[in-house]
Design an enzyme around this catalytic site. Structure first.
Site, mmCIF file in Angstrom:
data_model
loop_
_atom_site.group_PDB
_atom_site.id
_atom_site.type_symbol
_atom_site.label_atom_id
_atom_site.label_comp_id
_atom_site.label_asym_id
_atom_site.label_seq_id
_atom_site.Cartn_x
_atom_site.Cartn_y
_atom_site.Cartn_z
ATOM 1 N N GLU A 1 -0.072 -9.470 -0.661
ATOM 2 C CA GLU A 1 -1.495 -9.863 -0.714
ATOM 3 C C GLU A 1 -1.947 -10.016 -2.172
ATOM 4 O OE1 GLU A 1 -2.375 -6.528 1.904
ATOM 5 O OE2 GLU A 1 -3.510 -7.883 3.194
ATOM 6 N N GLY B 1 0.579 -5.091 0.845
ATOM 7 C CA GLY B 1 -0.422 -5.274 -0.211
ATOM 8 C C GLY B 1 0.162 -5.951 -1.441
ATOM 9 N N ALA C 1 0.851 -1.190 0.000
ATOM 10 C CA ALA C 1 0.000 0.000 0.000
ATOM 11 C C ALA C 1 0.887 1.241 0.000
ATOM 12 C CB ALA C 1 -0.893 -0.014 1.230
ATOM 13 N N GLU D 1 3.639 -4.781 7.758
ATOM 14 C CA GLU D 1 2.707 -3.788 8.294
ATOM 15 C C GLU D 1 2.901 -3.541 9.783
ATOM 16 O OE1 GLU D 1 1.914 -6.184 6.178
ATOM 17 O OE2 GLU D 1 0.458 -5.485 4.705
HETATM 18 C C1 HXC Z 1 5.070 4.566 -0.793
HETATM 19 C C2 HXC Z 1 7.175 3.685 -1.076
HETATM 20 C C3 HXC Z 1 6.749 2.450 -0.513
HETATM 21 C C4 HXC Z 1 5.385 2.346 -0.100
HETATM 22 C C5 HXC Z 1 8.830 2.291 -1.037
HETATM 23 N N1 HXC Z 1 8.457 3.542 -1.373
HETATM 24 N N2 HXC Z 1 7.817 1.625 -0.503
HETATM 25 N N3 HXC Z 1 6.334 4.724 -1.207
HETATM 26 N N4 HXC Z 1 4.597 3.435 -0.257
HETATM 27 N N5 HXC Z 1 4.900 1.225 0.377
HETATM 28 C C6 HXC Z 1 9.286 4.582 -1.961
HETATM 29 C C7 HXC Z 1 10.304 5.124 -0.984
HETATM 30 O O1 HXC Z 1 9.717 6.085 -0.145
HETATM 31 C C8 HXC Z 1 11.336 5.696 -1.917
HETATM 32 O O2 HXC Z 1 10.874 6.942 -2.403
HETATM 33 C C9 HXC Z 1 11.343 4.708 -3.074
HETATM 34 O O3 HXC Z 1 10.087 4.035 -3.012
HETATM 35 C C10 HXC Z 1 12.447 3.677 -2.956
HETATM 36 O O4 HXC Z 1 12.374 3.078 -1.686
HETATM 37 P P1 HXC Z 1 13.628 2.978 -0.674
HETATM 38 O O5 HXC Z 1 13.080 2.801 0.682
HETATM 39 O O6 HXC Z 1 14.557 4.130 -0.899
HETATM 40 O O7 HXC Z 1 14.315 1.646 -1.201
HETATM 41 P P2 HXC Z 1 15.150 0.585 -0.366
HETATM 42 O O8 HXC Z 1 16.109 1.275 0.576
HETATM 43 O O9 HXC Z 1 15.721 -0.344 -1.373
HETATM 44 O O10 HXC Z 1 14.106 -0.186 0.535
HETATM 45 C C11 HXC Z 1 13.116 -1.008 -0.083
HETATM 46 C C12 HXC Z 1 11.996 -1.372 0.949
HETATM 47 C C13 HXC Z 1 11.474 -0.092 1.629
HETATM 48 C C14 HXC Z 1 12.603 -2.319 1.998
HETATM 49 C C15 HXC Z 1 10.925 -2.109 0.169
HETATM 50 O O11 HXC Z 1 11.133 0.865 0.587
HETATM 51 C C16 HXC Z 1 10.273 -0.316 2.486
HETATM 52 O O12 HXC Z 1 10.383 -0.824 3.596
HETATM 53 N N6 HXC Z 1 9.075 0.082 1.987
HETATM 54 C C17 HXC Z 1 7.855 -0.004 2.739
HETATM 55 C C18 HXC Z 1 7.284 -1.398 2.636
HETATM 56 C C19 HXC Z 1 6.012 -1.578 3.479
HETATM 57 O O13 HXC Z 1 5.992 -1.287 4.681
HETATM 58 N N7 HXC Z 1 4.922 -2.075 2.849
HETATM 59 C C20 HXC Z 1 3.671 -2.319 3.492
HETATM 60 C C21 HXC Z 1 2.819 -1.088 3.405
HETATM 61 S S1 HXC Z 1 1.288 -1.280 4.310
HETATM 62 P P3 HXC Z 1 11.821 8.230 -2.418
HETATM 63 O O14 HXC Z 1 10.895 9.315 -2.896
HETATM 64 O O15 HXC Z 1 12.345 8.409 -1.043
HETATM 65 O O16 HXC Z 1 12.895 7.876 -3.408
HETATM 66 C C22 HXC Z 1 0.338 -2.258 3.376
HETATM 67 C C23 HXC Z 1 -1.051 -2.632 3.817
HETATM 68 C C24 HXC Z 1 -1.611 -1.910 4.993
HETATM 69 O O17 HXC Z 1 0.680 -2.710 2.340
HETATM 70 C C25 HXC Z 1 -3.045 -2.424 5.156
HETATM 71 C C26 HXC Z 1 -3.752 -1.809 6.364
HETATM 72 C C27 HXC Z 1 -5.233 -2.145 6.319
#
Ligand code: HXC
Length: 254
Positions: free
Chosen positions: A110, A107, A64, A130
């Site tokens: 998922e 997501g 997400a 999450e």
């Molecule tokens: C928005 C995201 C993102 C996300 C990455 N980016 N994941 N933007 N939403 N989920 C963006 C970063 O902000 C960054 O933008 C660019 O993508 C590259 O990511 P980096 O973090 O710089 O890359 P890296 O260091 O290689 O790390 C990769 C990663 C990390 C480990 C995947 O990005 C990460 O932990 N992302 C979040 C993953 C996450 O938590 N997903 C679950 C979300 S919640 P910039 O602009 O800085 O370059 C979900 C459901 C919730 O899915 C449901 C509740 C009901």
């Protein structure tokens, strides 16, 4: 389409590539709507018999869009268009094959569980992080992932938030095979092409019947399976005739 690219690499196979690389293919509302819209159109397109869903080498999808969360707040999760998009993907009746390289998180993971066959590249990392943002896999992950991998593995994934690698995903049933990264999409397309050779009525029925596992008790689904078997189609007659005449079948979807 802003965040996806759609191609037809083989007869009867459609490929959807998530294409928002600057955000690791995070599932913004618009991206999800676009995927759902393409699947909705593919549902009615007789030319399409199987769909491959993929991202890029670095990410299938990082889940997400966390950056949409502060603005969207809690109502965002129950927002009608968002939920409808997930439902459309879940209800897609034709076989859906995932080619997963890189991150498939939250997501994104998922979304993988909504696919019928999953090919993972060697660099694939699947997980539900999450918990790290004090949330949970609320788009089906808390329910579907344990059904696929079992309770304690799902607990490990979801309580620690740590991803699993491609080989573990394969051993736990989240993927069917692991390929070199550069071959993941080709392998998924190859599988899709084989699926697309068969009667689209038969492949749709197989998907429907296997999916009944998840929604029905065994006595009910067995009885429904028997009813589905009563169906007569031209393709079924053609399959039998082709076998007897020692030739390739020509399925028409009728
Ligand atoms: C928005 C995201 C993102 C996300 C990455 N980016 N994941 N933007 N939403 N989920 C963006 C970063 O902000 C960054 O933008 C660019 O993508 C590259 O990511 P980096 O973090 O710089 O890359 P890296 O260091 O290689 O790390 C990769 C990663 C990390 C480990 C995947 O990005 C990460 O932990 N992302 C979040 C993953 C996450 O938590 N997903 C679950 C979300 S919640 P910039 O602009 O800085 O370059 C979900 C459901 C919730 O899915 C449901 C509740 C009901």
């Amino acid at each position: 389409m802003k965040y996806i690219a759609v191609e037809k690499p083989r007869t009867h196979v459609l490929t959807i590539r998530l294409d928002r690389p600057q955000a690791l293919n995070a599932l913004s509302k618009l991206l999800l709507v676009e995927v759902a819209d393409v699947l909705k159109a593919a549902e009615d397109d007789e030319e399409v018999r199987c769909v491959v869903l993929t991202g890029n080498d670095r990410a299938f999808s990082a889940g997400a869009d966390i950056k949409e969360m502060p603005e969207g707040g809690i109502p965002m999760w129950g927002e009608k268009g968002r939920l409808q998009s997930w439902r459309t993907i879940d209800n897609f009746r034709k076989p859906l094959i995932a080619a997963v390289n890189g991150w498939a998180l939250g997501g994104g993971c998922e979304l993988v569980t909504l696919c019928d066959i999953v090919v993972a590249g060697e660099n694939a990392r699947l997980g539900t992080p999450e918990v790290k943002i004090a949330a949970f896999a609320g788009d089906g992950g808390t329910q579907r992932i344990p059904r696929i991998v079992g309770r304690t593995r799902a607990m490990l994934m979801q309580l620690t938030g740590e991803p699993i690698d491609a080989n573990t995903a394969c051993a736990w049933g989240l993927a069917v095979e692991v390929t070199p990264v550069e071959k993941t999409v080709d392998r998924a397309i190859e599988i899709a092409a084989t699926v697309a050779k068969w009667s689209p009525i038969a492949t749709r029925m197989i998907k429907e019947e296997i999916r009944m596992n998840e929604t029905m008790p065994l006595d009910e689904s067995l009885s429904l399976e028997r009813k589905l078997l009563l169906w007569q189609t031209e393709d079924h007659d053609e399959g039998i005739a082709a076998f007897i005449e020692k030739r390739q079948p020509r399925f028409k979807g009728r």
